[in-house]
Design an enzyme around this catalytic site. Structure first.
Site, PDB file in Angstrom:
ATOM      1  N   SER A  34       3.486  -1.914  10.350  1.00 49.84           N
ATOM      2  CA  SER A  34       4.772  -1.946  10.658  1.00 49.84           C
ATOM      3  C   SER A  34       5.411  -3.204  10.128  1.00 49.84           C
ATOM      4  O   SER A  34       6.431  -3.748  10.980  1.00 49.84           O
ATOM      5  CB  SER A  34       5.112  -1.544  12.123  1.00 49.84           C
ATOM      6  OG  SER A  34       4.947  -0.271  12.381  1.00 49.84           O
ATOM      7  N   GLU A  41      -5.210  -4.971  10.717  1.00 49.31           N
ATOM      8  CA  GLU A  41      -4.131  -3.769  11.175  1.00 49.31           C
ATOM      9  C   GLU A  41      -4.633  -3.054  12.239  1.00 49.31           C
ATOM     10  O   GLU A  41      -5.357  -2.155  12.227  1.00 49.31           O
ATOM     11  CB  GLU A  41      -4.183  -2.978   9.801  1.00 49.31           C
ATOM     12  CG  GLU A  41      -4.041  -3.421   8.498  1.00 49.31           C
ATOM     13  CD  GLU A  41      -3.372  -2.439   7.417  1.00 49.31           C
ATOM     14  OE1 GLU A  41      -2.291  -2.683   7.044  1.00 49.31           O
ATOM     15  OE2 GLU A  41      -4.119  -1.448   7.357  1.00 49.31           O
ATOM     16  N   GLY A  68       2.389   2.240  10.825  1.00 49.63           N
ATOM     17  CA  GLY A  68       3.454   3.346  10.747  1.00 49.63           C
ATOM     18  C   GLY A  68       4.160   4.014  11.956  1.00 49.63           C
ATOM     19  O   GLY A  68       4.692   4.804  12.138  1.00 49.63           O
ATOM     20  N   HIS A  98      -9.504   1.189   5.165  1.00 47.27           N
ATOM     21  CA  HIS A  98      -7.964   1.244   5.686  1.00 47.27           C
ATOM     22  C   HIS A  98      -8.316   2.396   6.895  1.00 47.27           C
ATOM     23  O   HIS A  98      -9.437   3.250   6.939  1.00 47.27           O
ATOM     24  CB  HIS A  98      -7.070   2.082   4.707  1.00 47.27           C
ATOM     25  CG  HIS A  98      -5.802   1.991   5.238  1.00 47.27           C
ATOM     26  ND1 HIS A  98      -5.207   2.966   6.128  1.00 47.27           N
ATOM     27  CD2 HIS A  98      -4.830   1.020   5.266  1.00 47.27           C
ATOM     28  CE1 HIS A  98      -4.032   2.619   6.499  1.00 47.27           C
ATOM     29  NE2 HIS A  98      -3.670   1.372   5.952  1.00 47.27           N
ATOM     30  N   GLU A 131      -6.643   4.906   7.899  1.00 52.57           N
ATOM     31  CA  GLU A 131      -6.695   6.316   7.734  1.00 52.57           C
ATOM     32  C   GLU A 131      -7.713   6.689   6.941  1.00 52.57           C
ATOM     33  O   GLU A 131      -8.040   7.908   7.179  1.00 52.57           O
ATOM     34  CB  GLU A 131      -5.377   6.366   6.707  1.00 52.57           C
ATOM     35  CG  GLU A 131      -3.968   6.089   7.475  1.00 52.57           C
ATOM     36  CD  GLU A 131      -2.925   5.613   6.839  1.00 52.57           C
ATOM     37  OE1 GLU A 131      -2.844   5.605   5.724  1.00 52.57           O
ATOM     38  OE2 GLU A 131      -1.911   5.194   7.276  1.00 52.57           O
ATOM     39  N   ASN A 151       0.876  -1.226   0.000  1.00 49.92           N
ATOM     40  CA  ASN A 151      -0.165  -0.013   0.098  1.00 49.92           C
ATOM     41  C   ASN A 151       0.863   1.392  -0.130  1.00 49.92           C
ATOM     42  O   ASN A 151       1.515   1.575   1.011  1.00 49.92           O
ATOM     43  CB  ASN A 151      -0.873  -0.038   1.277  1.00 49.92           C
ATOM     44  CG  ASN A 151      -1.868   1.197   1.607  1.00 49.92           C
ATOM     45  OD1 ASN A 151      -1.917   1.843   0.569  1.00 49.92           O
ATOM     46  ND2 ASN A 151      -2.153   1.431   2.524  1.00 49.92           N
ATOM     47  N   TRP A 152       1.137   1.839  -1.356  1.00 45.50           N
ATOM     48  CA  TRP A 152       2.125   2.798  -1.246  1.00 45.50           C
ATOM     49  C   TRP A 152       1.391   4.211  -0.766  1.00 45.50           C
ATOM     50  O   TRP A 152       1.949   5.093  -0.556  1.00 45.50           O
ATOM     51  CB  TRP A 152       2.379   3.011  -2.731  1.00 45.50           C
ATOM     52  CG  TRP A 152       3.187   1.888  -3.301  1.00 45.50           C
ATOM     53  CD1 TRP A 152       3.845   0.964  -2.907  1.00 45.50           C
ATOM     54  CD2 TRP A 152       3.530   1.808  -4.916  1.00 45.50           C
ATOM     55  NE1 TRP A 152       4.176   0.037  -3.544  1.00 45.50           N
ATOM     56  CE2 TRP A 152       4.011   0.487  -4.678  1.00 45.50           C
ATOM     57  CE3 TRP A 152       3.164   2.546  -5.986  1.00 45.50           C
ATOM     58  CZ2 TRP A 152       4.637   0.116  -6.158  1.00 45.50           C
ATOM     59  CZ3 TRP A 152       3.618   1.957  -7.050  1.00 45.50           C
ATOM     60  CH2 TRP A 152       4.463   0.985  -7.288  1.00 45.50           C
ATOM     61  N   LYS A 153       0.236   4.323  -0.481  1.00 45.27           N
ATOM     62  CA  LYS A 153      -0.467   5.387   0.272  1.00 45.27           C
ATOM     63  C   LYS A 153      -0.124   6.811  -0.627  1.00 45.27           C
ATOM     64  O   LYS A 153      -0.235   6.505  -1.892  1.00 45.27           O
ATOM     65  CB  LYS A 153      -0.111   5.422   1.766  1.00 45.27           C
ATOM     66  CG  LYS A 153      -0.299   4.269   2.488  1.00 45.27           C
ATOM     67  CD  LYS A 153       0.070   4.749   3.948  1.00 45.27           C
ATOM     68  CE  LYS A 153      -0.356   3.343   4.524  1.00 45.27           C
ATOM     69  NZ  LYS A 153      -0.053   3.308   6.152  1.00 45.27           N
ATOM     70  N   GLY A 209       3.103  -1.125   4.460  1.00 45.64           N
ATOM     71  CA  GLY A 209       2.921   0.377   3.989  1.00 45.64           C
ATOM     72  C   GLY A 209       4.282   0.813   3.681  1.00 45.64           C
ATOM     73  O   GLY A 209       4.928   0.727   2.513  1.00 45.64           O
ATOM     74  N   GLY A 210       4.988   1.290   4.762  1.00 42.31           N
ATOM     75  CA  GLY A 210       6.317   2.140   4.870  1.00 42.31           C
ATOM     76  C   GLY A 210       7.255   1.005   4.152  1.00 42.31           C
ATOM     77  O   GLY A 210       7.948   1.543   3.093  1.00 42.31           O
TER      78      GLY A 210
HETATM   79  P1  PGA Z   1       2.841   0.365   7.686  1.00 41.76           P
HETATM   80  O1  PGA Z   1       1.294   0.774   7.205  1.00 41.76           O
HETATM   81  O2  PGA Z   1       3.433  -0.828   7.218  1.00 41.76           O
HETATM   82  O3  PGA Z   1       3.353   1.590   7.338  1.00 41.76           O
HETATM   83  O4  PGA Z   1       2.570   0.515   9.262  1.00 41.76           O
HETATM   84  C1  PGA Z   1       0.571  -0.705   6.848  1.00 41.76           C
HETATM   85  C2  PGA Z   1      -0.734  -0.004   6.230  1.00 41.76           C
HETATM   86  O5  PGA Z   1      -1.199   1.053   6.600  1.00 41.76           O
HETATM   87  O6  PGA Z   1      -1.487  -0.653   5.572  1.00 41.76           O
END
Ligand code: PGA
Length: 256
Positions: free
Chosen positions: A210, A166, A172, A95, A97, A9-11, A231-232
């Protein structure tokens, strides 16, 4: 057991040139070795170019969200049908976010799951508790309520269901759920899928929050964990591919 899926997930990150190089690196890895199923979810403006870079490969393309309506006067929004047209097979829905910054509640998530199915996209549904909810002992209640609302929106004859657990406090932050915490939530989600959508034979419960090359091996070795939503660490080829390679070979026997 479902074939594992590692999703990036590149956001709202990367430049277009970086996005294409990253997609090409993931594509090369997919061609090289037998590995887990792979999914990349770039920002909307990069979907077509990344889709082009992945064309003909076994790396799937996904969107990070979609609007519930198929078309209309919704300035700034994108319909599932449009995403399918540029090659998406998945859409992330719910998600944390989106829930937090865009006020998407369980009803809004359910509407997007319905929209994804209407557009023939697989919904990758995200669920997870906040830190206060965990501390109050409400983790499973929250996860089951979120997953239940999304599952009800899947057609009753759905063949495959993908959910990502999640924990919000792990996204993050560098804090990660223990394997036991993840397994407990995954079990609850799997039980709910079995009860509410018995037609689903391909059920995948991913872990997200994470995930890094260091934390992935222990999580991915657990039989309850069918992959990861990253994500990251999905923004760089070396860290994403290290996670891809952390999927135990024993899990790669069967195709979903
Ligand atoms: P993260 O994000 O790996 O940066 O914690 C995961 C996600 O939001 O899907």
């Amino acid at each position: 057991m479902a074939r594992p899926l590692i999703a990036g997930n590149w956001k709202m990150n990367l430049r277009l040139s970086e996005a294409i190089s990253l997609a090409e690196a993931v594509r090369r890895e997919a061609e090289k070795a037998d590995g887990p199923d792979l999914l990349l979810c770039p920002p909307f403006p990069f979907l077509a170019a990344v889709g082009e870079a992945l064309r003909g490969s076994r790396v799937a393309l996904g969107a990070q969200t979609l609007h519930p309506e198929p078309k209309g006067a919704y300035t700034g929004e994108v319909a599932g049908e449009m995403l399918a047209e540029v090659g998406c097979r998945f859409a992330i829905v719910g998600h944390s976010e989106r829930r937090q910054h865009f006020r998407e509640d369980n009803a809004a998530v359910a509407a997007r799951v319905r929209a994804a199915h209407r557009a023939r996209l697989a919904a990758l549904v995200c669920v997870g508790e906040t830190l206060p909810e965990r501390e109050e002992g409400r983790t499973l209640e929250v996860v089951e309520r979120q997953a239940g609302a999304a599952l009800e929106a899947h057609p009753s004859d759905v063949a495959s269901v993908t959910v990502a657990y999640e924990p919000v406090w792990a996204i993050g932050t560098g804090r990660i759920a223990t394997v036991e915490q993840a397994a407990e939530a995954h079990q609850a989600i799997r039980r709910l899928v079995r009860e509410t959508r018995p037609s689903a034979r391909d059920v995948r419960v991913l872990y997200g929050g994470s995930v890094t090359p260091d934390t992935a091996p222990a999580l991915l070795a657990h039989p309850e964990v069918d992959g990861a939503l990253v994500g990251g660490a999905s923004l760089k080829a070396d860290s994403f591919l290290a996670i891809v390679r952390a999927v135990p070979k024993a899990r790669l026997g069967r195709s979903a």
